[in-house]
Every structure is written in structure tokens, then in C-alpha cells.
Design an enzyme around this catalytic site. Structure first.
Site, PDB file in Angstrom:
ATOM      1  N   GLU A 352      -5.982  39.405 -13.940  1.00 32.92           N
ATOM      2  CA  GLU A 352      -6.303  40.789 -14.276  1.00 32.92           C
ATOM      3  C   GLU A 352      -7.520  41.242 -13.489  1.00 32.92           C
ATOM      4  OE1 GLU A 352      -4.624  41.653 -18.602  1.00 32.92           O
ATOM      5  OE2 GLU A 352      -6.655  40.852 -18.681  1.00 32.92           O
ATOM      6  N   CYS A 436      -5.878  47.142 -25.394  1.00 32.18           N
ATOM      7  CA  CYS A 436      -7.215  47.605 -25.021  1.00 32.18           C
ATOM      8  C   CYS A 436      -7.181  48.947 -24.302  1.00 32.18           C
ATOM      9  CB  CYS A 436      -7.904  46.560 -24.144  1.00 32.18           C
ATOM     10  SG  CYS A 436      -6.905  46.016 -22.749  1.00 32.18           S
TER      11      CYS A 436
END
Lengths: 672, 672
Positions: A352, A436
Site C-alpha cells: 500500500e 479507512c
């Protein structure tokens, strides 16, 4: 790694002599301050609808999702007021806090008794869950009580706590209420009594607590929080890493994974091992070097943005030259070698995050929305510290493009991953197992007013040309700036001044890097203010009724990427002003795969009322490379004529993917 | 998968109407035969020096490496004439056999008593190692005696045995000696008595034995070998796979890896598991479907080539329509979607093989030399079966480009991996831990005469324009063709006929797919022969002194790839005749990364005497895209002028990497 000293992001004639050397001395830096969020009212056609949708749709949507996945109930169970098991990912608390933060900003600008009641009720549940000693993390409390403060590298007590602090300060500043702030300071005091010099060592596994501690310090004046943030930031990069030490002390084979499934902790640890060395990949959470020795953006992009923000915050508060120098080196690494043309970061799904210089694939660009938001936060901090417009340029780019694309126009679906091209598979989602990004969107959008203006003792700074009204205390009096324009679609900006009495102060107007020929008028007369670090300064005695007219002509530009970006070779991206455009399948006459833009093609901007309430399109003549003879071959002699004319249309990247699924590209092939 | 019926590989005006439908009936196919290797003498400037270097340098070099790594000694130990442990990878025997095969072909064309003595001595060692029942595999005999015939999926008893058969027949045909053939037939008889209907099931893990059994059948007339090959080919694609059954019966935890290190067999098995299904990845060795149901080229590329060769051989011998149809579908899959422009295959290092349609990366192209050799073997078989020039086109392409690049000009270093672009890191190596490619080169190069001509009852076929002299039995008499030209540098070919007496037969001359306008003269007079399946047929009574002049004009062509090959978009590759060109850093005025070829650029061929004894270059005017303003930026407005003129030179891909390490590209950016 050799870091060159010139740092121009996108070359523009007005910026050519303004390279910012790394190593600039702290003493020359202006340390700008924000206007209070309540002092800035946005009234534009780009952000205002998005902020309103966020208020009326996204906040409800996200709350419902949090509630459905157990995020609220976790606090009730921890408080002994409900029965059940922990629900959601182990950082579920953070999503509740982010929702409160977004709701609070929304309330600051738009009273809403029903929303306020929900915020208050949620805060009450949170407060009830806090343990007597101040500890608060419902995952640990409910699912792994014996793991309290034992595994920061894996669990997210620190990350959640950071978002608690952000929400608490945001709530306090927006509403004046201290209900959540009191919870936050009790947690902060527990951290402070547990960790620090002479106490336990600590670094966060998912950074986020450090910048939040600085914010808590600013809101409360409690210096211990600043010191604790400094301790945490300085603890990174030890050999061996504190994580390795922590891991050695862990009881093994006994954790739950992020969805609450039993997971062997050794298996998790292996996930973080560097494949070559077989050791913990400390780059993942920026723990590979002491922060002052870091020069490259590495690892998980959101973690990186949060620790870089904390470094900038500490540099700002403590005048730490080493932190400023490191920040500038890392910023060069991002903007000169590791950033998408949309202002987003982090190409790889694997970590990520960041990979290597110029590795910026489009199809599978990760470009997480949380990281795009982080780019705005980080660049805003460096702008305030240095007063250098180059940071505002990046902030503006990330804001209008990578970040804005992170949410659908109806406010109920979101990008986790935000690719720069799509074969038609991509669509935004209403929620994620790792949610998120939706909560990042709801906390971010209502805070945009924060980035438009800054203040220094000698005057006001206009960073972004977002039509708005801002009121600031200047000297002993009050100044209101009313900014009107059709920005971001047109660059003719008018600023009207209202003052309690005529006052001398400097008004600094940013000259964006995309504008080659800015022009200025004061009260209708042309002026040619000096431009330094990308800001034009007009220093005069201002009185009510004074006007400034600023012309920032926008051209349709074809951007090309550094030839080292293999994915973009032979391609161009279209930009006009701060807006990066995308070609979507639905708008084209020809198959998108076949379209190229001839070097000499005339491209024009055309405002399209029907496009989500109005947006600029770029139109022009492309070529469609005829697929006919290719139906069943692998190689053939290249034809002398490369295609037939076709009309192309490009829309702002921020609005792509809102008209059904389809193919999309940002980087378009060029043609002779 | 939909397979379209038109199969033109590289479109050329002369081939436009000759699409070969899959499903062509066996009865219409010509079943061409070879001329004996000893009947074809090559006398050209491209292959003759390479064959001579192979004879004088590579054979010695490779033998020394085999000897040093234990390959010869393994046989001595197995025969009880030396002490020690097995040396080399577990298929080390195959490299010895491949060396013998190459040495034998070399002897066929060039007597060399010293080499012949070494061949005889090596064969004697091999024969001495054979066990009384005929079994011969020194790895199993020395290192894992209890694993005989137990783990074909992993060990390479079958692969080694295949190369033994190839070497044995090659040695016999080249020298008339049966010393190795007798060893081979004893091994074949053991396989035949062990495996087959009513005996044990069998499929090979690394194919190679099947086509070799057909060859052994052709050399000996023993039909059992053909039947056994058929049994082995037909056994593939069962559900569950025979490998899965075999694995279930294996004693676990007790094998050695390919370098003789202890290895847990379960760990090995996991390597072959499909990541998604968690099951054995049967595609790796083409065991996913019964061969007649296979339509796509999949898995390990060398394994694929060997089983596809066996399928073509069986179709040829048995007129099996299903095998022909499958072969044609698979051939479409390769040449229309999965082949490099150089005629090489297998983009991925992960499986050393095929991936998905149009996935043809250049930088990290695997394109193993053994697979390039396999492309020649396979296309030659399909050419002989069908008489269709499209197979000769691919054979020629692979031969002059991917295959020829596999060995250095000095004959002592080799490509395992053969990329289509290099950042300068790449170089050939003298030897490898897995040394299959060097031994493939030495066995392949001296056999090239095999591919130039074919024969049918009604006449002779010229497949390749390699200057040479060939003698064939035609009817009851003898015909000699002497082919002269500057091929592959020029396409003016002269054929001179010598016959024992005037004889009528058909002379078929291939019209290559790269030639748009062939012209023919017989004894100085223009003729316009009919062209079918890419062969022009001249049917007349030929007498000594007859000449044919064939003009195959070569143009410098810019090839473009199917737009679905993402890696090649906006780029061209240069071809002239059968030769694919590469741009090497050392030849350019400008940095290679910056060079583009304008669409309108004039490109010319120029013969360069200094280039390894003479080779054609392509020269012309490119543009160098000035890197100056790029030194420290990531994106910038594209300049209206795309660069400054620069002279470019391209050399045959076959000779790249022979003048020191440097950057190289086959696919060059285009420019307006």
C-alpha cells in the site's frame, strides 16, 4: 542517494528561478498560522456541492456502515452497557473518531441539531468505555485484554488514539465542547505516563499519534504532549528496530487478524519480512533509519504521510533544522520521482505504498485516498513552515485531483484504490472490509477551508483560489476578504477587502505553478508586485472597498512525464489550471483504446452545464487508430497514416467513474 | 476460447488470401520429408561462421564445463569405474547427450578424428553405466536409487532419456555407428516394457521423450516406440492428473533438489501449486487438458515446444486429425498472441513460459534459448506436415533472431534469458547452474542444414534461402541444387540445377511473408509461377545448367505490435527481410533512452564490413528527445518540438550484446 538542489515540480516560466534549496535555514522561515475553520466560508461551484453532499449524505451513510459493522457497539460493550463481541477491523475505533471529526467540522460551518445530538451521544458512549486509568481501545479491551500496549507494530492502539486526538481537538474547536477533549487528554496522559525517557520505549506501527499529539499540545498548551510526540518520532530507525525487540518479547501464536480471525503472530510477522534479507521490513513503517537521516519516501504511503506530517509539525514547533532538511529531501523524493500526475502517491498494492523511483504504473495504481488526503495535510504543513508556494502547488494538485476522485458525486461510494486508467472493471464501493478511506473522506471534505488562507504577523496569504469569505484578525482589527471567481474552471479571481478601518498589511497571493503569466490589478489599476517563493506580495494600506483582480490564465496543457516513467512514455496527460483530465469511454466517438492525441491537435476547454452541475471539459480532435487490420495479427508493418480523425472529450479526473463503469485513461497516447 | 480462422502471421500482400483454416483435412497434406543432414552443405556468411565457431570453440567449451561439473564422471561412477557423488543438476545426463548430438552433426559435415574419439570415448562411458535391465539415469542410480520411475513430475528421467534417443539417432545418422543407438534402444525397450496399456501409466514431467521416441521409431522401424509415444502423449490431461496420483503415492520428505541439496518433496510440490486453486498447476507441463482439447500455448515454454513437436510428429505418422487441429489452434495462440517479434516465446521467469495473450514485456522477456530452438523444431514439423509456408516464416524468424541471439559471436557465452531490451545489466554467461541452453546451442547449430530443403514425391522444396549446396534423390536419379546469394542481407537468390539427366519435377520456392513483390526468372526469362500456401511452384523438365533467379526485395520495415501488446504501444521494431534489428547504446550519438524514430524518417540498409565479418545495419535519422529540462522534474508541459535530429544505427538482434555491456532496445519509440 544524490539529491539535486533544484525542486521545481512542474516547470512554469514564473517559477524558474525559485528553486528551494534543501537545507534552508529555520530562521528565515515564516511559520504561518491557520485561520480558524469557522472563519472561512466556501462559496464555490466545485467544493461547496461536495461539502454539502458530505454533510447530507456521506456522514449518514458512513455512520450507518460503522454502526452496522459494530463500530459504535464496541464502545457500548466495553462500557458494560451491551453484550457481544468486538465487531469490525481491529482499528474500528478510529473510524468512529474520524466520523466525529468530520461531523464536528460540518457543525462548525452548518448548525444541525440532529447531527450534533448524534455526535454528543456517540462521544458519551466513547467516554463511558474509557477505563479508569484512561486506557481506551475497544479492540484490546474486548478481544485481547492481555495485549494492552504490547504489540504496536501490529495492533493500532496508537493509530486509533491519534484519530481520537484529532477528533477531540476538531470537536472542541468546532463546537467549544470539551467532552471528547477530556477523554483524549486522559488517554494522552496515560501514554505519557507509560512511554518516554526513563519509561518504556515506544514507536508506532501505524503512525498517526505523533502529529495528533502536536495538535493536542496546540489545543491544550500541554507541553508534555509535544515532548511525547518528539520522543516517539525520534525513536524510529534504531538498530535493531524497536519492533524487532518487541516481537521477541511477544507471546506467540495468539492474536486475531484484522477481521478478528485467529492468526498466528509469526505468520503475521513473516508478512512484514523483507524477502531478500529475511528480516523485518522496517521501511514499511519508515523505521529503517532515524528520521533525520531519511531522504526517500518509503513504505506504506499513509503511514509515511502521517510521520512526515509529524516531522514537519515538530520542525515548526521546535525549529529543528534536521527535521526540516529531511522533510525537504523526502519531499523531493515524492514530487520529483514518486508522485502521480494527479498528486496521489503509492503505486503498489503489495505494501500500500511507495516502491522505487519513477515506478508509477497507471492500470494498477494504488493511490489510496487516505494517502491523497495525507499529501494535502503534509504539504499544508510544509507550506505553513516555509511559505513556499511549491508546497501549495502540490497541495492544490492532490486536492482537486487524487483526493477529490476518492468519493462519488453522490457521496455514498468511495475509492480505496484510485487507478489512473481502467479497463472498465473499476467502480467505487459503498464500504470496505478496511473502511479507512470513507471515513477519511468524511473527515477531510468539511475541513477544506483550512487550506485556503494563512496568516503571518505582517499580513494574509491566499494559498488557494477557492471562492470564499474569510475573516481574520489583522493587527488589532478585523479584515474580511471576499474571493470570487469561477475557479477552478477559470482563473479570473476578484478579491474584495473589508476592514474595520484602513490598515497596512501585506497581502500575499500565490502564483500557481501552472500559470505562466499572472496579472494583477488593485482597484482597477495594473500593478506588478514582486514574486518570491511563488507568492506575489502587495503591501499597502488596505481599506474597505479595495479590490484586487488577479488574472491567472489557464491553458489546456499536454503534460509529459519524465522519460524514466516507462508507463507514460509516448503519452500525454491533459491539464488546465489545477485540474488533471481523464478520457472516459462514454464520452468518445471511437474506442478509447484506439485514441491518440496528435501533437499538433487543437484542444479547447468548454464548460459543460450538464456535467454534474457544471464542469469544464477538454475537447479536440484526436485520431482513432483503426483496429480493423489488427483483428487477428500480432505484428504488422506500421501504416503511413496512423488513424482517422475523431472528436475526443476529457473530463476532470475528479469526476471520472460517476457515469457507470467504463474504460478510462489519464495518460493518452500521442500521435504524429 | 474463440479461435478465429485466419492465421496470417505478418501481413504481406502476397499472403493476404492464404489464410490456413484450422481443421484442414489430413488427406490434403503433403507430409514432406527431410534431406539427410549430410546432403546439405551450408556456404553462407551468416551461419557458416557460427557453425564453425560452434565446432572449434563451443563444443570444447561446453565439454569442459560438463566435465568440470561432473557430467561425464557421473557415468564413470555409475559404471563402478570411479568414486564420488553425483555432480551437476539432476538432469546432467541430458547435457552430455546433447553435446554428443551436436558433436555428431558436426562430424557429419566436417570430419575431425579428435572430436570423433572424444564422442566414442564418451559413448563408451555411457554404455558402461547402463544397468543390466537397460535402465540409465545416473542421478537416480547414484543419488536416489529407490526413486526409479517414481517421480516423473519432478525428476527428469524422461527428459534425459529423450535426449539420449535424439543423440543416439543423430550419432547413428551422422556417423553410421550404432554404439549409442544400442544403448538407446535398450532404454526404450525398458520404458516400453514398463509403461503402456495394461502396464503402468505414464506421462512425462518434462516432455522430450515423446518426440524422441518417434525419431527412434523412424530410425529403427520399431513400431513399439511410436505406440509408446502415442500412449505418453494421450495420457496427458486426465482428471485427476497422473501427477497428482503419483504424488499421493510418493514417500515424502526425501528428495534432493536440482543442485543435489536435500529438499522436502512437499515443498517442491507446493511450488507447482496454482495460487488460486491450491491444486497442482497442471498447465505448467501442459497436463491441464487432453492434448486434442488444447487450444492455447500454456506453461513452461520448452516443455510446451517438446510436447507440441510430439503432437505434430504423431499427426504426421498417424494422420490423427485431432492432433493436427489442436496443433493449429495452439500455433495460432502462439503466433497471433504470445510470440515476441523475434520469434521467441515465454515472457515469464516465474514459470519459464507462457502467461496470457499479448503479455510480452521487453525488459524482462524470458525468451529462453531452448524455447527459441523449440520454435524452430516445432514449426519445421508443422511445415513438413502441411507444406504451408506460414510455418517456415516463423521458423525463419525464430532461427535468425531469437535463436541466433542465444550464443555470443565467439561461441563461448550463452543466453539463458534473452531480453528484448536491456538497461545495460545483461550479458551472456559461459555456463549456468541450469546449463540447458549452452548444450541446446551446440546441438542445434550444426543441424541447421536440416531446415533449408524438403522433399515430396513430386519434387523439391526450398524453405530457407541459406546459401548452400544440396543433393537429393529425385525419382531414380540425383539432383543437386546450388543456392547462392547474400542472404540474409540481400534477397537476390540464384539456384543452379545439376542433374544426372534431364528430369521433370516440381521445384517449390518459398515466398517469405516479409516479401511483397517476389520475381522469378528461369534461365534468364521472367516467369510468374502460381503461389499456393506461400510456395511458388515451377514445374518443368530440369536439366544441368538450368538456373532460377529469385528476387525477394527487402525493405526496411517498421513493424508495429497489436495495440493489445501494451509494452509496445507507440513503438516500432525494425525488420528487413527475416532480420529483426536492435538499437544498441554503443552505436548511437544520443542516449539510447532518448531516441525515437519519426514516422517519416528515411531509414536505409547499409552493409558494414567491420561488424563481425560483415552484417547489415539500418541507419537513419532519429530524434533525440533532449533530457536537459528533465534532469530534476517529474512532469512538464510537452514541448512543441520533440527533439533534435540524431543519427541512429540498428544491428541485427542476433549480434547484440557482443561489444561489451550496454543498453539495448528492439522496440523503439516513435515520434512525430
Amino acid at each position: 542517494m544524490l539529491i539535486a538542489t533544484a525542486c521545481v515540480f512542474v516547470a512554469g516560466p514564473t517559477r524558474s528561478t525559485e528553486a528551494q534549496p534543501a537545507g534552508e535555514s529555520m530562521k528565515d522561515l515564516p511559520h504561518l498560522t491557520d485561520l480558524p475553520l469557522t472563519a472561512v466560508e466556501i462559496q464555490d461551484s466545485f467544493w461547496s456541492p461536495r461539502i454539502e453532499i458530505n454533510r447530507t449524505k456521506s456522514l449518514d451513510h458512513v455512520y450507518a456502515q460503522i454502526e452496522a459493522t459494530g463500530g459504535i457497539r464496541n464502545f457500548e460493550i466495553a462500557a458494560g452497557k451491551a453484550q457481544g463481541k468486538f465487531g469490525g477491523p481491529f482499528w474500528a475505533d478510529s473510524d468512529v473518531y474520524k466520523w466525529i471529526e468530520g461531523a464536528s467540522y460540518s457543525l462548525a460551518l452548518h448548525p444541525d441539531p440532529k447531527l450534533e445530538a448524534r455526535v454528543d451521544e456517540t462521544i458519551a458512549k466513547i467516554a463511558a468505555a474509557q477505563q479508569p486509568d484512561g486506557y481506551l481501545d475497544t479492540f484490546i479491551q474486548l478481544a485481547q485484554p492481555d495485549m494492552r500496549f504490547k504489540n504496536f507494530a501490529f495492533f493500532h492502539e496508537d493509530f486509533c488514539t491519534g484519530h481520537l486526538f484529532e477528533a477531540a481537538v476538531g470537536h472542541y474547536e468546532s463546537t467549544g465542547k470539551k467532552t471528547l477533549l477530556n477523554v483524549a487528554t486522559r488517554v494522552a496522559d496515560l501514554f505519557d505516563s507509560t512511554f518516554g525517557p526513563g519509561k518504556r520505549d515506544y514507536i508506532s506501527g501505524h503512525e498517526g499519534i505523533e502529529l495528533a499529539l502536536v495538535r493536542l499540545y496546540r489545543a491544550t498548551g500541554e507541553k508534555r504532549y509535544l515532548k511525547l510526540a518528539e520522543f516517539m518520532v525520534n525513536g524510529r530507525g534504531q538498530k535493531p528496530s524497536l519492533f524487532e525487540k518487541q516481537f521477541a518479547e511477544l507471546p506467540h501464536g495468539r492474536v486475531l487478524d484484522f477481521l478478528g480471525r485467529p492468526m498466528d503472530i509469526d505468520a503475521w510477522y513473516k508478512l512484514l519480512l523483507n524477502e531478500r534479507s529475511g528480516k523485518l521490513d522496517t521501511r514499511y513503517s519508515q523505521d529503517h533509519l532515524p528520521v533525520r537521516e531519511q531522504t526517500e519516501a518509503v513504505g506504506h504511503a499513509v503511514r509515511a504521510m502521517f510521520i512526515y506530517c509529524a516531522m514537519a509539525d515538530l520542525a515548526y514547533e521546535t525549529n529543528d533544522q534536521g527535521l526540516l532538511d529531511a522533510s525537504q529531501h523526502i519531499h523531493d523524493s515524492v514530487t520529483l520521482r514518486r508522485m502521480y500526475v494527479t498528486g496521489g502517491i503509492g503505486p503498489s498494492a503489495h505494501n500500500e505504498g511507495f516502491t522505487s523511483d519513477y515506478d508509477l504504473p497507471n492500470d494498477n495504481a494504488y493511490q489510496e485516498t487516505c494517502a491523497s488526503s495525507g499529501m494535502v495535510l503534509w504539504n499544508h504543513r510544509l507550506l505553513k513552515l516555509t511559505g513556499d508556494s511549491k508546497y501549495a502547488d502540490v497541495m492544490e494538485l492532490s486536492l482537486y485531483n487524487a483526493m477529490a476522485a476518492g468519493v462519488s458525486m453522490d457521496g455514498t461510494s468511495f475509492c480505496y484504490v484510485t487507478p489512473l486508467s481502467s479497463n472498465g472493471d473499476f467502480k467505487r464501493e459503498g464500504w470496505f472490509g478496511v473502511p479507512c478511506c470513507p471515513t477519511t473522506v468524511v473527515r477531510f471534505l468539511p475541513s477544506i477551508g483550512r487550506y485556503i488562507y494563512s496568516q503571518s504577523p505582517d499580513g494574509l496569504w491566499v494559498n488557494l483560489y477557492i471562492p470564499s469569505k474569510a475573516t481574520a484578525k489583522v493587527g488589532e482589527g478585523k479584515v474580511t476578504l471576499r474571493q470570487t471567481s469561477d475557479f477552478p474552471w477559470e482563473g479570473e479571481v476578484k478579491l474584495a477587502v473589508t476592514t474595520d478601518q484602513a490598515r497596512e498589511f501585506k497581502l500575499r497571493l500565490r502564483v500557481p505553478n501552472w500559470c505562466a503569466k499572472p496579472a494583477f490589478k488593485v482597484n482597477g489599476a495594473a500593478v506588478t508586485p514582486a514574486v518570491a517563493k511563488g507568492y506575489a506580495t502587495i503591501d499597502r494600506k488596505w481599506a474597505s472597498g479595495d479590490t484586487i483582480e488577479l488574472s491567472l490564465p489557464m491553458q489546456v496543457e499536454r503534460l509529459e512525464a519524465n522519460p524514466q516513467v516507462a508507463y507514460d512514455r509516448g503519452k500525454v496527460a491533459l491539464r488546465r489550471g489545477p485540474i488533471i483530465f481523464a478520457l472516459e469511454e462514454t464520452d468518445q466517438e471511437a474506442p478509447l483504446d484506439r485514441i491518440a492525441i496528435p501533437v499538433g491537435a487543437s484542444l479547447r476547454a468548454q464548460y459543460e452545464h450538464a456535467l454534474f452541475g457544471g464542469a469544464m471539459q477538454i475537447r479536440g480532435e484526436g485520431v482513432s487508430r483503426d483496429p480493423g487490420p489488427w483483428a487477428n495479427q500480432l505484428y504488422q508493418p506500421a501504416p503511413p497514416v496512423k488513424g482517422k480523425p475523431t472528436q475526443i472529450k476529457a473530463v476532470p479526473y475528479a469526476i471520472w467513474g460517476n457515469r457507470g463503469q467504463g474504460k478510462m485513461v489519464v495518460w493518452v497516447d500521442t500521435a504524429p
